[in-house]
Design a protein around this motif. Sequence first.
Motif, PDB file in Angstrom:
ATOM      1  N   MET B   1       0.840  -1.189   0.000  1.00 25.30           N
ATOM      2  CA  MET B   1       0.000   0.000   0.000  1.00 25.30           C
ATOM      3  C   MET B   1       0.885   1.252   0.000  1.00 25.30           C
ATOM      4  SD  MET B   1      -2.977   1.048   2.720  1.00 25.30           S
ATOM      5  CE  MET B   1      -3.855  -0.508   2.498  1.00 25.30           C
ATOM      6  N   ALA B   2       0.715   2.082  -1.028  1.00 19.86           N
ATOM      7  CA  ALA B   2       1.573   3.267  -1.161  1.00 19.86           C
ATOM      8  C   ALA B   2       1.065   4.407  -0.287  1.00 19.86           C
ATOM      9  CB  ALA B   2       1.603   3.697  -2.615  1.00 19.86           C
ATOM     10  N   SER B   3       1.996   5.223   0.180  1.00 20.78           N
ATOM     11  CA  SER B   3       1.611   6.423   0.946  1.00 20.78           C
ATOM     12  C   SER B   3       1.267   7.531  -0.036  1.00 20.78           C
ATOM     13  CB  SER B   3       2.767   6.857   1.836  1.00 20.78           C
ATOM     14  OG  SER B   3       3.826   7.334   1.032  1.00 20.78           O
ATOM     15  N   ILE B   4       0.607   8.570   0.461  1.00 21.58           N
ATOM     16  CA  ILE B   4       0.276   9.704  -0.411  1.00 21.58           C
ATOM     17  C   ILE B   4       1.556  10.350  -0.938  1.00 21.58           C
ATOM     18  CG2 ILE B   4      -0.017  11.235   1.582  1.00 21.58           C
ATOM     19  CD1 ILE B   4      -1.703  11.500  -1.888  1.00 21.58           C
ATOM     20  N   SER B   5       2.589  10.337  -0.126  1.00 20.86           N
ATOM     21  CA  SER B   5       3.871  10.898  -0.571  1.00 20.86           C
ATOM     22  C   SER B   5       4.405  10.120  -1.772  1.00 20.86           C
ATOM     23  CB  SER B   5       4.879  10.839   0.590  1.00 20.86           C
ATOM     24  OG  SER B   5       6.127  11.297   0.153  1.00 20.86           O
ATOM     25  N   ASP B   6       4.348   8.788  -1.695  1.00 18.21           N
ATOM     26  CA  ASP B   6       4.813   7.951  -2.820  1.00 18.21           C
ATOM     27  C   ASP B   6       3.987   8.217  -4.071  1.00 18.21           C
ATOM     28  OD1 ASP B   6       6.641   6.777  -1.131  1.00 18.21           O
ATOM     29  OD2 ASP B   6       5.323   5.080  -0.638  1.00 18.21           O
ATOM     30  N   VAL B   7       2.670   8.296  -3.884  1.00 14.43           N
ATOM     31  CA  VAL B   7       1.772   8.495  -5.029  1.00 14.43           C
ATOM     32  C   VAL B   7       2.033   9.843  -5.696  1.00 14.43           C
ATOM     33  CG1 VAL B   7      -0.646   8.716  -5.740  1.00 14.43           C
ATOM     34  CG2 VAL B   7       0.000   6.971  -4.064  1.00 14.43           C
ATOM     35  N   LEU B   8       2.185  10.881  -4.891  1.00 16.66           N
ATOM     36  CA  LEU B   8       2.426  12.220  -5.450  1.00 16.66           C
ATOM     37  C   LEU B   8       3.751  12.260  -6.207  1.00 16.66           C
ATOM     38  CD1 LEU B   8       1.230  14.538  -2.522  1.00 16.66           C
ATOM     39  CD2 LEU B   8       0.042  14.052  -4.662  1.00 16.66           C
ATOM     40  N   LYS B   9       4.754  11.594  -5.662  1.00 16.98           N
ATOM     41  CA  LYS B   9       6.074  11.615  -6.306  1.00 16.98           C
ATOM     42  C   LYS B   9       6.083  10.841  -7.620  1.00 16.98           C
ATOM     43  CE  LYS B   9       8.689  12.453  -2.093  1.00 16.98           C
ATOM     44  NZ  LYS B   9       9.428  11.869  -0.969  1.00 16.98           N
ATOM     45  N   LYS B  10       5.117   9.912  -7.780  1.00 18.72           N
ATOM     46  CA  LYS B  10       5.038   9.153  -9.027  1.00 18.72           C
ATOM     47  C   LYS B  10       4.007   9.726  -9.996  1.00 18.72           C
ATOM     48  CE  LYS B  10       6.678   4.883  -6.946  1.00 18.72           C
ATOM     49  NZ  LYS B  10       6.318   3.599  -6.318  1.00 18.72           N
ATOM     50  N   ARG B  31      -7.134   9.043   2.511  1.00 19.56           N
ATOM     51  CA  ARG B  31      -7.245   7.763   1.806  1.00 19.56           C
ATOM     52  C   ARG B  31      -8.702   7.286   1.796  1.00 19.56           C
ATOM     53  NH1 ARG B  31      -3.372   3.754   0.962  1.00 19.56           N
ATOM     54  NH2 ARG B  31      -1.912   4.826   2.341  1.00 19.56           N
ATOM     55  N   ARG B  32      -9.086   6.678   0.674  1.00 23.67           N
ATOM     56  CA  ARG B  32     -10.459   6.189   0.549  1.00 23.67           C
ATOM     57  C   ARG B  32     -10.457   4.887  -0.273  1.00 23.67           C
ATOM     58  NH1 ARG B  32     -15.317  10.060  -1.624  1.00 23.67           N
ATOM     59  NH2 ARG B  32     -14.413  11.404  -0.047  1.00 23.67           N
ATOM     60  N   GLY B  33     -11.157   3.889   0.199  1.00 28.65           N
ATOM     61  CA  GLY B  33     -11.202   2.604  -0.510  1.00 28.65           C
ATOM     62  C   GLY B  33     -12.111   2.659  -1.736  1.00 28.65           C
ATOM     63  N   LEU B  34     -11.753   1.888  -2.758  1.00 24.58           N
ATOM     64  CA  LEU B  34     -12.584   1.763  -3.960  1.00 24.58           C
ATOM     65  C   LEU B  34     -13.146   0.344  -4.030  1.00 24.58           C
ATOM     66  CD1 LEU B  34     -10.279   3.408  -6.697  1.00 24.58           C
ATOM     67  CD2 LEU B  34     -12.188   4.474  -5.458  1.00 24.58           C
ATOM     68  N   TYR B  35     -14.429   0.248  -4.271  1.00 23.31           N
ATOM     69  CA  TYR B  35     -15.069  -1.062  -4.332  1.00 23.31           C
ATOM     70  C   TYR B  35     -15.876  -1.154  -5.635  1.00 23.31           C
ATOM     71  CZ  TYR B  35     -13.592  -0.847   0.475  1.00 23.31           C
ATOM     72  OH  TYR B  35     -12.801  -0.701   1.596  1.00 23.31           O
ATOM     73  N   LEU B  53      -5.364   8.625  -7.908  1.00 23.34           N
ATOM     74  CA  LEU B  53      -5.517   7.167  -7.851  1.00 23.34           C
ATOM     75  C   LEU B  53      -4.241   6.485  -7.358  1.00 23.34           C
ATOM     76  CD1 LEU B  53      -7.481   4.818  -8.688  1.00 23.34           C
ATOM     77  CD2 LEU B  53      -6.282   4.783 -10.875  1.00 23.34           C
ATOM     78  N   GLU B  54      -4.427   5.574  -6.418  1.00 21.42           N
ATOM     79  CA  GLU B  54      -3.303   4.728  -6.011  1.00 21.42           C
ATOM     80  C   GLU B  54      -3.351   3.417  -6.806  1.00 21.42           C
ATOM     81  OE1 GLU B  54      -3.172   3.413  -1.899  1.00 21.42           O
ATOM     82  OE2 GLU B  54      -1.770   1.856  -2.497  1.00 21.42           O
ATOM     83  N   ARG B  55      -4.498   2.749  -6.765  1.00 20.79           N
ATOM     84  CA  ARG B  55      -4.675   1.532  -7.566  1.00 20.79           C
ATOM     85  C   ARG B  55      -6.163   1.299  -7.785  1.00 20.79           C
ATOM     86  NH1 ARG B  55      -5.815  -2.262  -3.467  1.00 20.79           N
ATOM     87  NH2 ARG B  55      -5.091  -1.459  -1.472  1.00 20.79           N
ATOM     88  N   GLY B  56      -6.472   0.446  -8.766  1.00 25.54           N
ATOM     89  CA  GLY B  56      -7.858   0.209  -9.131  1.00 25.54           C
ATOM     90  C   GLY B  56      -8.137   0.786 -10.507  1.00 25.54           C
ATOM     91  N   ALA B  57      -9.402   0.773 -10.911  1.00 22.97           N
ATOM     92  CA  ALA B  57      -9.790   1.316 -12.213  1.00 22.97           C
ATOM     93  C   ALA B  57     -11.085   2.100 -12.061  1.00 22.97           C
ATOM     94  CB  ALA B  57      -9.964   0.193 -13.232  1.00 22.97           C
ATOM     95  N   ALA B  71      -6.559   4.064 -14.737  1.00 21.27           N
ATOM     96  CA  ALA B  71      -6.167   2.893 -13.949  1.00 21.27           C
ATOM     97  C   ALA B  71      -4.674   2.875 -13.642  1.00 21.27           C
ATOM     98  CB  ALA B  71      -6.556   1.616 -14.699  1.00 21.27           C
ATOM     99  N   THR B  72      -4.059   4.068 -13.667  1.00 21.55           N
ATOM    100  CA  THR B  72      -2.617   4.147 -13.441  1.00 21.55           C
ATOM    101  C   THR B  72      -2.338   4.904 -12.149  1.00 21.55           C
ATOM    102  OG1 THR B  72      -2.266   4.197 -15.821  1.00 21.55           O
ATOM    103  CG2 THR B  72      -0.430   4.918 -14.447  1.00 21.55           C
ATOM    104  N   LEU B  73      -1.391   4.393 -11.378  1.00 19.42           N
ATOM    105  CA  LEU B  73      -1.000   5.062 -10.142  1.00 19.42           C
ATOM    106  C   LEU B  73      -0.636   6.518 -10.446  1.00 19.42           C
ATOM    107  CD1 LEU B  73       1.234   3.691  -7.344  1.00 19.42           C
ATOM    108  CD2 LEU B  73       1.749   5.909  -8.305  1.00 19.42           C
TER     109      LEU B  73
END
Lengths: 133, 149
Positions: B1-10, B31-35, B53-57, B71-73
């Motif tokens: 599970m990526a942190s917001i810092s990781d996601v922003l940097k990518k 953070r919020r879950g996607l279902y 988006l961290e992961r999912g579509a 669907a991309t980080l």
Amino acid sequence: MGITIVFSGLVLLSFVIAQLHKGLDLYENPRKIKGWFSLKKKPVKKLDNSLEVKEMLLVLTEEQKEIAKQFALLVSTLEDHFSLPRLLELARISGVKNFHSNLNILLKSDILFPDKEGFFCWDQDLYIETISN
Amino acid sequence: MASISDVLKKSTIFNSLEEIDLQRIIPLFERRGLYTGDVLSTAGNTAQYFFILERGALLLAMEDGKSVVLATLGDFIAMELLSDRGRYKTTMTVLEDGMVFSIPRLSFLDIIQEDTPGAAAIMQAWQGYLDQTAPFAKNIADIDVPAIF
């Protein structure tokens, strides 16, 4: 000298006979020859909903093939460039099982692909290849 | 599970920000879950959040039947892709389980209207990102007026 030639011939003949089954297999399954010249596939990866995907090629269970066929029927009622939300809605109305995740699988496989104008298209060749496996 | 810092940097939108700018924006995200099957935004409703988006579509259904699937980080769902004058213009549906980080829309708009290098970097990256992901969604006439989103 003569013995060497005869012996070498026998070794060659036994090798040919040992490989004969491969030749017969290619004769019966010529698609394998085509496979030699196609791009190297990525390793099969398992998805959450148990569909197995290779690069550009889905391996579906019989049930999943039926769902793909249902989507194909729905797409056949639409224009060549169609609205993806419309397709999703048609799938819902038609009672397609797990229509969100199965639509996503068709997207990941590139059977459904964007036209960059906000609409989507259906790759019939890839679909046929996928459900034929 | 990526942190917001990781996601922003990518993310192509935020990866050019200085560390000081990142540290300022990071606390705004939640953070919020996607279902699968869930609807994250409904066209016509008040626009409260933008999302990264961290992961999912996600399927973003826009006007006139147009849509885009993200669907991309690091995909950033905001402004032209999501809202217009304080209302969602896009209905966003989850196609695959995953995770997003949400940021209050007004907080984000405040940041990008500042006269700072960070704000300029975000807006420049955003235009490039739109060209790549959904050029049909670009609002050419109002391109320099972030407040309209």
